[in-house]
Scaffold this motif. Structure first.
Motif, PDB file in Angstrom:
ATOM      1  N   PRO A   1      15.225 -31.231  22.404  1.00 44.71           N
ATOM      2  CA  PRO A   1      16.111 -31.899  22.136  1.00 44.71           C
ATOM      3  C   PRO A   1      15.609 -33.369  22.147  1.00 44.71           C
ATOM      4  CG  PRO A   1      16.814 -30.651  23.973  1.00 44.71           C
ATOM      5  CD  PRO A   1      15.493 -30.130  23.600  1.00 44.71           C
ATOM      6  N   LYS A   2      14.505 -33.425  22.701  1.00 43.80           N
ATOM      7  CA  LYS A   2      13.479 -34.786  22.654  1.00 43.80           C
ATOM      8  C   LYS A   2      12.517 -35.028  21.661  1.00 43.80           C
ATOM      9  CE  LYS A   2      15.471 -36.053  26.820  1.00 43.80           C
ATOM     10  NZ  LYS A   2      16.450 -37.080  26.752  1.00 43.80           N
ATOM     11  N   GLY A   3      12.628 -34.004  20.783  1.00 41.70           N
ATOM     12  CA  GLY A   3      11.656 -33.831  19.652  1.00 41.70           C
ATOM     13  C   GLY A   3      11.827 -35.116  18.781  1.00 41.70           C
ATOM     14  N   MET A   4      10.840 -35.494  18.235  1.00 37.69           N
ATOM     15  CA  MET A   4      10.852 -36.448  17.102  1.00 37.69           C
ATOM     16  C   MET A   4      10.770 -36.341  15.647  1.00 37.69           C
ATOM     17  SD  MET A   4       7.891 -39.228  19.077  1.00 37.69           S
ATOM     18  CE  MET A   4       6.772 -37.802  19.220  1.00 37.69           C
ATOM     19  N   ASP A   5      11.430 -37.027  14.923  1.00 35.55           N
ATOM     20  CA  ASP A   5      11.361 -36.667  13.579  1.00 35.55           C
ATOM     21  C   ASP A   5      10.197 -37.024  12.792  1.00 35.55           C
ATOM     22  OD1 ASP A   5      13.985 -36.188  13.934  1.00 35.55           O
ATOM     23  OD2 ASP A   5      14.800 -38.024  12.986  1.00 35.55           O
ATOM     24  N   LYS A   6       9.907 -36.456  11.362  1.00 33.16           N
ATOM     25  CA  LYS A   6       8.818 -36.812  10.757  1.00 33.16           C
ATOM     26  C   LYS A   6       9.303 -37.254   9.714  1.00 33.16           C
ATOM     27  CE  LYS A   6       5.395 -34.397  13.207  1.00 33.16           C
ATOM     28  NZ  LYS A   6       4.324 -35.062  14.002  1.00 33.16           N
ATOM     29  N   ILE A   7       8.512 -38.477   9.098  1.00 30.80           N
ATOM     30  CA  ILE A   7       8.801 -38.930   7.650  1.00 30.80           C
ATOM     31  C   ILE A   7       7.684 -38.379   6.575  1.00 30.80           C
ATOM     32  CG2 ILE A   7       8.446 -41.147   6.245  1.00 30.80           C
ATOM     33  CD1 ILE A   7       9.193 -42.686   9.311  1.00 30.80           C
ATOM     34  N   LEU A   8       8.340 -37.580   5.728  1.00 30.34           N
ATOM     35  CA  LEU A   8       7.484 -36.991   4.884  1.00 30.34           C
ATOM     36  C   LEU A   8       7.685 -37.713   3.551  1.00 30.34           C
ATOM     37  CD1 LEU A   8       9.007 -33.334   5.432  1.00 30.34           C
ATOM     38  CD2 LEU A   8       6.897 -34.370   6.478  1.00 30.34           C
ATOM     39  N   GLN A   9       6.466 -38.282   3.373  1.00 30.99           N
ATOM     40  CA  GLN A   9       6.241 -39.016   2.053  1.00 30.99           C
ATOM     41  C   GLN A   9       5.656 -38.147   1.038  1.00 30.99           C
ATOM     42  OE1 GLN A   9       7.280 -42.399   1.159  1.00 30.99           O
ATOM     43  NE2 GLN A   9       6.564 -41.869  -0.767  1.00 30.99           N
ATOM     44  N   PRO A  10       6.185 -37.809  -0.120  1.00 33.32           N
ATOM     45  CA  PRO A  10       5.443 -37.108  -1.248  1.00 33.32           C
ATOM     46  C   PRO A  10       4.373 -37.928  -1.868  1.00 33.32           C
ATOM     47  CG  PRO A  10       7.427 -37.855  -2.145  1.00 33.32           C
ATOM     48  CD  PRO A  10       7.240 -38.182  -0.483  1.00 33.32           C
ATOM     49  N   MET A  11       3.362 -37.164  -2.250  1.00 23.86           N
ATOM     50  CA  MET A  11       2.123 -37.667  -2.961  1.00 23.86           C
ATOM     51  C   MET A  11       2.838 -38.275  -4.516  1.00 23.86           C
ATOM     52  SD  MET A  11      -0.628 -37.400  -1.158  1.00 23.86           S
ATOM     53  CE  MET A  11      -1.992 -37.271  -2.450  1.00 23.86           C
ATOM     54  N   PRO A  12       2.045 -39.076  -4.927  1.00 20.81           N
ATOM     55  CA  PRO A  12       2.419 -39.964  -6.272  1.00 20.81           C
ATOM     56  C   PRO A  12       2.643 -38.780  -7.306  1.00 20.81           C
ATOM     57  CG  PRO A  12       0.780 -40.966  -5.072  1.00 20.81           C
ATOM     58  CD  PRO A  12       0.727 -39.918  -4.531  1.00 20.81           C
ATOM     59  N   GLY A  13       3.693 -38.654  -8.070  1.00 20.04           N
ATOM     60  CA  GLY A  13       3.834 -37.608  -9.295  1.00 20.04           C
ATOM     61  C   GLY A  13       4.477 -36.529  -8.672  1.00 20.04           C
ATOM     62  N   GLU A  14       4.731 -36.225  -7.262  1.00 19.98           N
ATOM     63  CA  GLU A  14       5.170 -35.008  -6.751  1.00 19.98           C
ATOM     64  C   GLU A  14       6.465 -35.416  -5.873  1.00 19.98           C
ATOM     65  OE1 GLU A  14       2.470 -33.331  -4.346  1.00 19.98           O
ATOM     66  OE2 GLU A  14       0.714 -33.171  -5.866  1.00 19.98           O
TER      67      GLU A  14
END
Length: 332
Positions: free
Chosen positions: A45-58
């Protein structure tokens, strides 16, 4: 004359490398433990979110994803370590089989490998460690079976257990502030299946606007299609016919076909023959005694008019999934 090749024959591809012994084992440990550490902070419940940024062109149109779902994170991460790939496969299997616990299985497996690494460094043979894990698995399974409760015969207790399971699942999701509301919706929807294992019978419709509390479980079946012009909009105790047949008169189904006529009267005769054919088809449909006709394909103006004259509600172009689900729900 024989010549001895130093180091044996070269059987690997160009630029390929080979690791053996301690190096290979160390790389396996490091890769798997790194994957566990990656998703560990998203657990609970206290887990944090991850921001996933794709590589350029993906990625899908280079969109950034914010999530704390273990399976989603591991699917988006590029991995070349064999041991780490096995943990990713474990997460995918857990997601496919249970739909939850994707992060937990990866973190548990990584921690077991972390402790196994300590034992390996103490010169304990890997087969001995594996045997110990199997003994622990049998003990854990025996304890879980001893603690298990069966409330299948008690409807109220069984529903309460399902609610607790659903709320636990939603505790680490974005819906955690409305988890009781959505847990109730999910449990009621599953209980309506009356033991049928096919979850495809549950239809989820998404509409923009509103708040989370506006979500509701409809008592009936919702088919997002328009009713024919001039036809009744409300029917009770109706008889429904679900079909997948051609109800269009101005389409030539044979590509490249040509009809050569000498006069406009011949054209009128062809049109009349088409209309008579369609009228006979509509009459056959109406003879079944149905007052609601749902067709997978289009219904053109003339047959739509005939259905109106016969006081039959006609719905055209229902999507394939909706038709299949509706037929299954109605027992057709």
């Amino acid at each position: 004359m024989h010549r001895v090749l130093a180091g044996g024959p070269h059987i690997l591809k160009d630029n390929a490398t080979e690791d053996r012994g301690e190096n290979a084992r160390l790389q396996a440990f490091i890769g798997a433990i790194a994957i566990g550490d990656l998703v560990k902070s998203t657990l609970g419940p206290k887990g944090m979110d991850k921001i996933l940024q794709p590589m350029p062109g993906e990625g899908a149109r280079n969109t950034t994803t914010v999530t704390n779902d273990g399976a989603t994170i591991l699917k988006a991460v590029w991995i070349d370590n064999p041991a780490a790939k096995i943990l990713v496969d474990i997460s995918k299997t857990q997601d496919a089989e249970c739909g939850d616990g994707t992060t937990s299985v990866v973190v548990l497996a990584a921690e077991m490998l972390r402790n196994a690494q300590i034992l390996v460094e103490q010169k304990v043979h890997p087969q001995v460690i594996i045997k110990g894990y199997r003994i622990a698995l049998a003990a854990a399974r025996q304890k879980l079976e001893a603690l298990a409760l069966d409330h299948g015969s008690d409807t109220a207790a069984f529903r309460e257990d399902l609610l607790k399971i659903a709320m636990t699942t939603l505790s680490s999701k974005l819906l955690k502030h409305e988890k009781h509301h959505f847990a109730t919706l999910a449990v009621d929807a599953v209980l309506r299946l009356r033991g049928k294992p096919n979850l495809d019978y549950i239809q989820v419709l998404k509409k923009p606007g509103g708040s989370l509390k506006d979500a509701f479980l409809e008592e009936g079946f919702i088919l997002e299609k328009k009713i024919g012009v001039g036809q009744p909009n409300v029917l009770e105790d109706c008889k429904i016919l679900v079909a997948n047949c051609q109800m269009d008169t101005d389409k030539i189904k044979i590509y490249g076909a040509r009809v050569k006529v000498e006069s406009f009267e011949a054209v009128a005769e062809i049109e009349k023959a088409e209309k008579d054919k369609m009228k006979a088809k509509v009459e056959k449909i109406c003879k079944h005694g149905c007052n609601v006709f749902i067709n997978r394909q289009l219904i053109y103006n003339y047959p739509d008019q005939l259905f109106k004259e016969n006081k039959v509600m006609a719905i055209e172009h229902s999507d394939f999934d909706g038709s299949e689900r509706l037929a299954a729900v109605l027992g057709a």
